[in-house]
Design a protein around this motif. Structure first.
Motif, short mmCIF file in Angstrom:
data_model
loop_
_atom_site.label_atom_id
_atom_site.label_comp_id
_atom_site.label_asym_id
_atom_site.label_seq_id
_atom_site.Cartn_x
_atom_site.Cartn_y
_atom_site.Cartn_z
N LEU A 166 0.83 -1.19 0.00
CA LEU A 166 0.00 0.00 0.00
C LEU A 166 0.88 1.25 0.00
O LEU A 166 0.62 2.22 -0.69
CB LEU A 166 -0.89 -0.02 1.25
CG LEU A 166 -1.93 1.08 1.37
CD1 LEU A 166 -2.83 1.05 0.17
CD2 LEU A 166 -2.74 0.91 2.63
N MET A 226 -13.60 17.05 10.25
CA MET A 226 -13.81 15.70 9.72
C MET A 226 -12.91 14.70 10.43
O MET A 226 -11.78 15.02 10.79
CB MET A 226 -13.49 15.69 8.23
CG MET A 226 -14.37 16.61 7.43
SD MET A 226 -13.96 16.50 5.69
CE MET A 226 -15.26 17.50 5.00
N ALA A 227 -13.43 13.50 10.61
CA ALA A 227 -12.65 12.46 11.28
C ALA A 227 -12.05 11.53 10.22
O ALA A 227 -12.59 10.48 9.94
CB ALA A 227 -13.53 11.68 12.24
N ILE A 228 -10.94 11.97 9.61
CA ILE A 228 -10.31 11.16 8.56
C ILE A 228 -9.01 10.61 9.14
O ILE A 228 -8.08 11.37 9.41
CB ILE A 228 -9.98 12.02 7.33
CG1 ILE A 228 -11.23 12.77 6.87
CG2 ILE A 228 -9.41 11.19 6.20
CD1 ILE A 228 -10.95 13.87 5.88
N ASP A 229 -8.93 9.31 9.37
CA ASP A 229 -7.71 8.81 10.01
C ASP A 229 -6.66 8.35 9.00
O ASP A 229 -5.52 8.16 9.37
CB ASP A 229 -8.01 7.73 11.05
CG ASP A 229 -8.71 6.52 10.44
OD1 ASP A 229 -8.97 6.54 9.23
OD2 ASP A 229 -8.99 5.57 11.20
N ASP A 230 -7.03 8.23 7.73
CA ASP A 230 -6.03 7.84 6.74
C ASP A 230 -5.42 9.12 6.16
O ASP A 230 -6.10 9.90 5.50
CB ASP A 230 -6.70 7.02 5.64
CG ASP A 230 -5.70 6.43 4.67
OD1 ASP A 230 -5.78 5.23 4.39
OD2 ASP A 230 -4.83 7.17 4.17
N THR A 288 -5.86 9.70 2.38
CA THR A 288 -7.21 10.16 2.03
C THR A 288 -7.35 11.65 2.33
O THR A 288 -7.87 12.41 1.51
CB THR A 288 -8.24 9.36 2.84
OG1 THR A 288 -8.04 7.98 2.58
CG2 THR A 288 -9.66 9.75 2.46
N ARG A 323 -5.62 13.74 -0.25
CA ARG A 323 -6.38 13.80 -1.50
C ARG A 323 -7.56 14.76 -1.38
O ARG A 323 -7.89 15.48 -2.30
CB ARG A 323 -6.88 12.40 -1.88
CG ARG A 323 -5.78 11.50 -2.43
CD ARG A 323 -6.36 10.28 -3.10
NE ARG A 323 -6.83 9.30 -2.14
CZ ARG A 323 -6.14 8.23 -1.76
NH1 ARG A 323 -4.96 7.99 -2.27
NH2 ARG A 323 -6.64 7.40 -0.88
N LEU A 324 -8.21 14.76 -0.22
CA LEU A 324 -9.34 15.66 -0.03
C LEU A 324 -8.88 17.11 0.04
O LEU A 324 -9.60 18.02 -0.36
CB LEU A 324 -10.13 15.28 1.23
CG LEU A 324 -10.97 14.02 1.07
CD1 LEU A 324 -11.56 13.60 2.41
CD2 LEU A 324 -12.10 14.23 0.08
#
Lengths: 540, 305
Positions: free
Chosen positions: A6, A248-252, A255, A258-259
């Motif tokens: 990955l 926002m809860a973005i843990d990656d 990602t 990219r956002l």
């Protein structure tokens, strides 16, 4: 295996999307997507709680700090404490008694903020029945520790007293010059007893919560996003520019990046991070930010077990690490090598503290010390166990050190990758030889770093017991005069660099992205950016 | 038939019990606890927290207490998120994962069946070769590669679809495709194989001999029998699809159930992890039951007493 693939895939993607690294260019969309007065940022995770007394994770603290306000608040550029709910204060000459005068601030339901809101909140955090994990932050308050330990049951004995609705008197255990920084921190925020008692654990839900900070809680979608809106009853509401904030809860981290690239995020956020494999490709963009952080990356050495119980061995290990190479050739994200625990360069302006220099990279001296300890050329030296929690960067640092020790000392190291909780469990049990560690300061003072090695402290994973260190630390804690304090702390740290219970490696850095229309996010050493001071301006 | 289903449903209860007991034991064997963190928590506070959640009782007592509250439909409080219950987490995440699963399943069936039928009808000709080539590719490319590639093409380069998040139908296409295409590949291969096996059988030859048009032979006779392997595969696959995908939900920042189990296990949020095991296991067992019932409905040769 899967995750490594990955990583490679991520790096490939990063390289093809960001090949056009032009110093004048912004990373991704430079067109604003959201309406005026709104900010979208990544908060990194679902907050554990929005209860100021219970929260201990960074995602929760980030929002609690905007929802509530303590006696003081952080000045957005320097993070120096400035008047918050307290309008002014006096401190006694011995530095132990503080009297705070509260301003005419109100809660989001219109009721006035009073001194009893503070006494209630602080007592609640100290109460062992609350189970507040940060209770020990309040042990600076007179009798706080005894109260949490259950040795003292009467809250009237605590050093907190409301002398009228707008006057709060606090008595401390020791003069803590950083106390005003603590009062800007979650466990010290006031709470409304009636709200907490009426709704129990559900009091932090949007339909129940009553706040006194710059924002109100508008909605909470579990593990997705939390929406704040400007609190019109906040005393300083005229200086709050944002009307709406979406966390926002973005843990990656890939990602999130990219956002940010597509313009969904205006700011990567203090709890977001640039994926390490993307660093080299994104550094040149105009909206990329980086700064040093008040935190140290180091290795714990278990000083109770042979062969690391021998100070010569510990010093040899330290001197055989080329820290410059780790910072500039392995990690390459702005880290600065260190020979001592306290990143004093970042504290010099606020405290004037100067750390004693520790041993530098010196392979010859390291070999000599190891020979003196009975292991010439590494002969007869047992295989060392080095453990770290799962993370690509920790692995790279471990491998670099493994090869340096083999090359310079002729000793072998076995690396152990562990899940975080297992890593912690082993350290707390003292069941390790070398363990990756790190520490971020809670306030701008050398003691925030040095206290963790206090003899007998649960945080002292090295199990290093130096009477001289403990005494110097204690003298520093009691000293009122700043230069005298610094002298005691420098003496304590001198014990540390001489006896090497831990090997300091480098000062942490952080990387961030902020869209050009976002103003008010100033680089600082705690990567802490009050959202109330952020404003969104027209597109470039 | 109804008696058979009831008997099977009753049989699920002890199986679930054993699965939960195993999961519970394994979780507790792992070192570390829910309240361990970087900054050591004071022992008095930790003891208080453990008492609050009854973690200080002997393990069998704890397990029985958990089973007792399960019988009342209460999955317990989360240890990591004070004030939140496991029921709340599952109620928030499950509908999202279910939606994503349905979109993915539609992708899988649409592309899989079409490619499989094309492959069987035009066996060893170019439609077969290209369909099966694509299917092989679909099976070999894992979704953590496929997802970012789709995002790169459709979001970052063409700006047609959102790169992540879950705010409406346009947000469902890329994650649905990422999750569904692997399954589509399996469905295609199984459909083709199943059809080819049936196509040579006597009853198909009879149908043709009766003078039925090829279309009817295919849809009325061949497909029904030829799809049995696909149905077998779809049962457990659906259970997996509907309870969420760790990788796809992380890549696309979808608030579904996929990451719950791993996150809960890493945080030692025992109740949340066990609640997810319960839902996943129940789904898998039910899906297998549905498959067995579907057999009886599709294949006239299968009968349950």
């Amino acid at each position: 295996m899967g995750w490594r693939l990955l990583l490679i895939a991520g790096a490939l993607l990063a390289s093809c999307t960001c090949a056009r690294s032009d110093p004048e260019a912004y990373f991704g969309s430079a067109r604003r997507m959201h309406p005026p007065g709104t900010l979208f940022f990544n908060n990194g995770a679902e907050p554990q709680s929005l209860d100021p007394g219970l929260v201990w994770d960074s995602a929760g603290n980030e929002l609690v700090r905007e929802l509530f306000e303590g006696l003081t608040r952080y000045e957005p550029r320097t993070l120096a404490p400035e008047p918050g709910i307290a309008e002014r204060w006096e401190v006694s000459p011995d530095g132990l008694t503080w009297t705070f005068h509260l301003r005419d601030a109100v809660w989001s339901d219109g009721r006035p903020v009073t001194a009893t809101d503070f006494t209630y909140a602080w007592t609640r955090v100290l109460d062992p029945l609350t189970g507040a994990q940060y209770a020990n932050m309040l042990w600076v308050v007179r009798n706080g520790e005894a109260f949490t330990r259950g040795k003292l049951r009467d809250p009237a004995q605590l050093g907190i007293r409301a002398r009228g609705p707008k006057t709060l008197e606090v008595r401390l255990e020791y003069p803590a010059p950083w106390f005003l920084e603590l009062t800007a921190y979650s466990p010290f925020f006031p709470l409304r007893r009636d709200v907490v008692e009426r709704h129990g654990e559900a009091w932090t839900r949007p339909e129940h919560i009553v706040t006194n900070g710059a924002f109100r809680l508008r909605s909470w979608r579990l593990r997705y996003e939390i929406e704040l809106e400007k609190n019109p009853t906040y005393w300083d509401a005229q200086d709050v520019a944002l009307q709406r904030v979406v966390a926002m809860a973005i843990d990656d981290s890939r990602t999130a990046l990219r956002l940010y690239q597509t313009g969904t995020l205006d700011w990567l956020g203090a709890n977001g991070r640039v994926p390490p494999e993307s660093e080299p490709f994104v550094r040149g963009f105009r909206d990329y930010r980086t700064a040093l952080r008040l935190g140290t990356y180091f290795l714990w050495l278990q000083t109770q077990k042979p062969p690391l119980d021998d100070v010569r061995v510990r010093r040899a290990l330290n001197m055989a690490i080329d820290k410059e190479a780790i910072a500039t050739r392995v990690l390459k994200a702005g880290q600065v090598p260190l020979t001592h625990l306290v990143p004093d360069a970042l504290l010099r302006e606020t405290t004037g503290y100067v750390s004693p220099k520790g041993d530098g990279f010196d392979p010859d001296q390291a070999r000599a010390l190891l020979a003196e300890a009975g292991f010439p050329g590494g002969k007869g030296f047992p295989v060392l166990h080095y453990q770290y929690n799962t993370d690509e960067a920790h692995r790279q640092v471990g491998e670099a050190i493994q090869s340096m020790w083999r090359e310079h000392l002729g000793i072998r190291v076995q690396l152990y990758n562990m899940e975080y909780k297992v890593h912690l469990d082993r350290m707390q049990a003292g069941d390790f030889q070398i363990a990756r560690g790190g520490w971020w300061a809670d306030y701008q003072d050398p003691s925030s770093f040095l206290e963790q090695l206090r003899p007998g402290s649960a945080q002292n994973h090295a199990r290093w017991d130096s009477a001289g260190y403990g005494q110097a630390l204690e003298r520093g804690l009691r000293a009122v005069d700043p230069s005298e304090r610094n002298r005691h702390y420098a003496e304590a740290e001198a014990h540390l660099v001489r006896e090497v219970p831990l090997i300091p490696l480098y000062v942490y850095s952080y990387s961030d992205f902020v869209k050009p229309w976002v103003e008010g996010i100033h680089p600082n050493n705690r990567h802490l950016h009050p959202i109330r001071a952020i404003r969104v301006v027209g597109s470039p | 038939m109804i008696r058979y289903v009831l008997r099977r449903l009753l049989g699920l209860v002890p199986v679930l019990g054993v699965i939960l007991a195993l999961a519970f034991t394994l979780m507790r064997l792992a070192p570390g606890g829910p309240f361990d963190q970087d900054r050591a928590v004071h022992p008095t506070v930790k003891a208080q927290l453990e008492a609050k959640y009854q973690l200080d009782k002997p393990l069998p007592v704890q397990f029985l207490a958990v089973m007792g509250s399960y019988l009342q439909g209460d999955l317990g409080p989360s240890y990591r998120y004070p004030g939140r219950s496991v029921n709340e987490f599952i109620a928030a995440g499950f509908p999202v994962s279910l939606q994503l699963g349905l979109v993915a399943l539609s992708f899988a069936l649409l592309f899989g069946l079409l490619a499989g039928i094309a492959g069987a009808v035009w066996q060893n000709r170019w439609p077969d070769h290209s369909a099966m080539g694509l299917a092989l590719l679909g099976i070999s490319v894992p979704n953590f590669i496929l997802g970012p590639i789709l995002i790169l093409i459709f979001s970052l380069s063409l700006a047609l679809l959102p790169a992540a998040r879950w705010d409406g139908p346009s947000h469902m296409i890329l994650p649905g495709a990422t999750l569904g295409l692997v399954y589509a590949a399996y469905v295609a291969r199984l459909t083709r194989g199943g059809l080819l096996e049936v196509i040579r059988q006597d009853f198909v030859r009879t149908a043709r001999a009766k003078g039925l048009p090829e279309r009817l032979v295919l849809f009325r006779h061949t497909l029904r029998a030829g799809l049995l392997p696909v149905v077998t595969f779809l049962g457990p696959a659906m259970a997996g699809l509907f309870t969420g995908s760790l990788v796809v939900e992380k890549i696309f920042n979808i608030p579904g159930m996929g990451p719950y189990f791993v996150d809960a296990a890493l945080n030692r949020d025992y109740t949340l992890a066990l609640g997810v095991v319960l839902v996943d296991a129940a789904f898998l067992l039910l899906a297998n039951l549905v498959v067995d019932v579907a057999y009886a409905m599709i294949d006239p040769r299968v009968k349950y007493a």
